[in-house]
Motif scaffolding. Structure first.
Motif, PDB file in Angstrom:
ATOM      1  N   SER A   1       0.839  -1.201   0.000  1.00 41.71           N
ATOM      2  CA  SER A   1       0.000   0.000   0.000  1.00 41.71           C
ATOM      3  C   SER A   1       0.874   1.252   0.000  1.00 41.71           C
TER       4      SER A   1
ATOM      5  N   VAL B   1       2.254   1.649  -3.578  1.00 39.88           N
ATOM      6  CA  VAL B   1       1.224   2.209  -4.454  1.00 39.88           C
ATOM      7  C   VAL B   1       1.091   3.710  -4.227  1.00 39.88           C
ATOM      8  N   ALA B   2       1.092   4.124  -2.972  1.00 46.29           N
ATOM      9  CA  ALA B   2       0.959   5.555  -2.658  1.00 46.29           C
ATOM     10  C   ALA B   2       2.161   6.349  -3.168  1.00 46.29           C
TER      11      ALA B   2
ATOM     12  N   THR C   1       4.147   5.713  -5.690  1.00 50.48           N
ATOM     13  CA  THR C   1       4.232   5.769  -7.149  1.00 50.48           C
ATOM     14  C   THR C   1       3.007   6.418  -7.799  1.00 50.48           C
ATOM     15  N   GLU C   2       2.020   6.794  -7.004  1.00 56.06           N
ATOM     16  CA  GLU C   2       0.770   7.326  -7.559  1.00 56.06           C
ATOM     17  C   GLU C   2       0.962   8.549  -8.460  1.00 56.06           C
ATOM     18  N   PRO C   3       1.768   9.566  -8.074  1.00 49.53           N
ATOM     19  CA  PRO C   3       1.906  10.727  -8.956  1.00 49.53           C
ATOM     20  C   PRO C   3       2.416  10.366 -10.344  1.00 49.53           C
TER      21      PRO C   3
ATOM     22  N   ARG D   1       2.161   7.370 -11.834  1.00 47.89           N
ATOM     23  CA  ARG D   1       1.169   6.549 -12.535  1.00 47.89           C
ATOM     24  C   ARG D   1       0.009   7.389 -13.055  1.00 47.89           C
ATOM     25  N   LYS D   2      -0.371   8.421 -12.322  1.00 47.46           N
ATOM     26  CA  LYS D   2      -1.423   9.317 -12.805  1.00 47.46           C
ATOM     27  C   LYS D   2      -0.974  10.058 -14.054  1.00 47.46           C
TER      28      LYS D   2
ATOM     29  N   ASP E   1      -5.576   2.615 -14.124  1.00 43.30           N
ATOM     30  CA  ASP E   1      -4.285   2.029 -13.790  1.00 43.30           C
ATOM     31  C   ASP E   1      -4.557   0.843 -12.873  1.00 43.30           C
TER      32      ASP E   1
ATOM     33  N   THR F   1      -2.773  -1.008 -11.106  1.00 45.78           N
ATOM     34  CA  THR F   1      -2.045  -1.069  -9.838  1.00 45.78           C
ATOM     35  C   THR F   1      -2.893  -0.544  -8.685  1.00 45.78           C
ATOM     36  N   ALA F   2      -3.697   0.470  -8.946  1.00 45.66           N
ATOM     37  CA  ALA F   2      -4.487   1.091  -7.887  1.00 45.66           C
ATOM     38  C   ALA F   2      -5.969   0.723  -7.960  1.00 45.66           C
ATOM     39  N   TYR F   3      -6.365  -0.042  -8.967  1.00 48.59           N
ATOM     40  CA  TYR F   3      -7.783  -0.340  -9.154  1.00 48.59           C
ATOM     41  C   TYR F   3      -8.242  -1.425  -8.180  1.00 48.59           C
TER      42      TYR F   3
END
Length: 336
Positions: free
Chosen positions: A93, A96-97, A99-101, A103-104, A213, A215-217
């Motif tokens: 978790s 994921v947090a 790498t979020e910027p 991945r967006k 994405d 990864t976060a879905y």
């Protein structure tokens, strides 16, 4: 080279700036290429071919810069994720947090140049190929929903062998492949991909397709079966978030998906379907199993001591949650 959260933020910012320049160019380019209004008194001007060529070349350079930043950002994410995999115990978790910027921003690249036509309303690529990021990144441009007989046979053989009665199947990184819907006809199958055209095509054909994405879905309520084939995703995060109790993961190792799933504590390898089986029915190996194909060594590395078996990265690996032995039916019921 160790990649930090600061490196990820910098990569995301550089990609966002490149995207902003791209969008600024497109705004001016599209205005210059708009057709004249429906006016009988309007006289079309002779096109300045030289200026059009220069403008097009400038746009291609800007587009190429976005793609270069995109690949650099993706590489930074890959290095960060590999660092997490190298650790004994990673909190996915947090990965994921972190790498979020990036991945967006990369998701925005996958959709740039695709949308609804202003006159017809049809969804399609709206830009010339050399200027359309969505088209240049798509592995499926111009395709339509497709099924593969060998994949359907593999999934069906696995379901029969292990008594899998799935209510929900999740296929992240699917592209246009809807083989799971044929193999699991009674299940609700969810397809998720960053390929906007592929997801539009699947949705138009009636499939549950989501542009996202993976990864976060999160699949609502989780999935009984997760299929990871040629996806190259953050498999640990996907399985950790979406696999129901007693669930199954089917993965090949073309992009090391099976290798990554095999490293999860909650998962055990219970079967392998060779890619090149003889006859009509796929063969499923359930004894003397090896861990997924290790491309660096050129052979399958054994989980507990060497064996003589060699594998292919296209073999389908069957994983089951360790806490549910006995190959229980994967519908959230307790094993018999």
């Amino acid at each position: 080279m160790t990649t930090t959260v600061s490196d990820l933020r910098l990569a995301a910012e550089r990609l966002r700036k490149a995207l902003a320049e791209y969008e600024s160019f497109l705004s001016g380019w599209q205005d210059a290429n708009e057709p004249l209004a429906n006016d009988d008194h309007a006289t079309p001007a002779e096109p300045d071919v030289t200026m059009q060529e220069v403008t097009q070349e400038s746009g291609v350079a800007i587009t190429n810069d976005v793609l270069e930043r995109y690949h650099a950002a993706s590489d930074a994410v890959t290095r960060y994720i590999q660092r997490a995999r190298d650790q004994t115990d990673s909190d996915w978790s947090e990965v994921v947090a972190a790498t979020e910027p990036v991945r967006k921003a990369t998701l925005a690249v996958h959709t740039a140049g695709y949308g609804s036509h202003p006159e017809t309303g049809e969804r399609d690529y709206l830009l010339p190929a050399e200027l359309c990021l969505a088209r240049r990144l798509s592995m499926n441009a111009g395709s339509s929903p497709v099924t593969f007989a060998d994949r359907i046979a593999q999934y069906g053989a696995v379901a029969n062998r292990f008594g899998i009665d799935a209510d929900v199947v999740y296929h992240p990184g699917s592209g246009h492949d809807v083989s799971p819907s044929v193999a699991f006809p009674e299940a609700e199958v969810t397809y998720v991909d960053v390929d906007v055209a592929a997801m539009d095509d699947l949705a138009a054909a009636g499939y549950a397709a989501r542009l996202a994405d993976a990864t976060a879905y999160s699949v609502d309520g989780g999935a009984d079966v997760i299929i990871l084939r040629n996806a190259g995703l953050v498999e640990e995060a996907i399985v950790e978030r979406n696999l129901r109790a007693g669930g199954w993961v089917l993965a090949n190792d073309h992009l090391e998906s099976a290798h990554h799933v095999a490293g999860m504590d909650r998962i055990e390898l219970v079967g392998v379907v060779p890619d090149d089986w003889p006859g009509v029915t796929p063969r499923i190996e359930t004894t003397d199993l090896d861990s997924p194909y290790n491309e660096r060594e050129g052979k399958v590395a054994a989980q507990a001591g060497p064996t003589d078996r060699t594998g292919s990265p296209l073999d389908l690996h069957v994983f089951h949650e360790r806490t549910h032995r006995g190959h229980a039916r994967s519908n959230n019921k307790e094993p018999p």
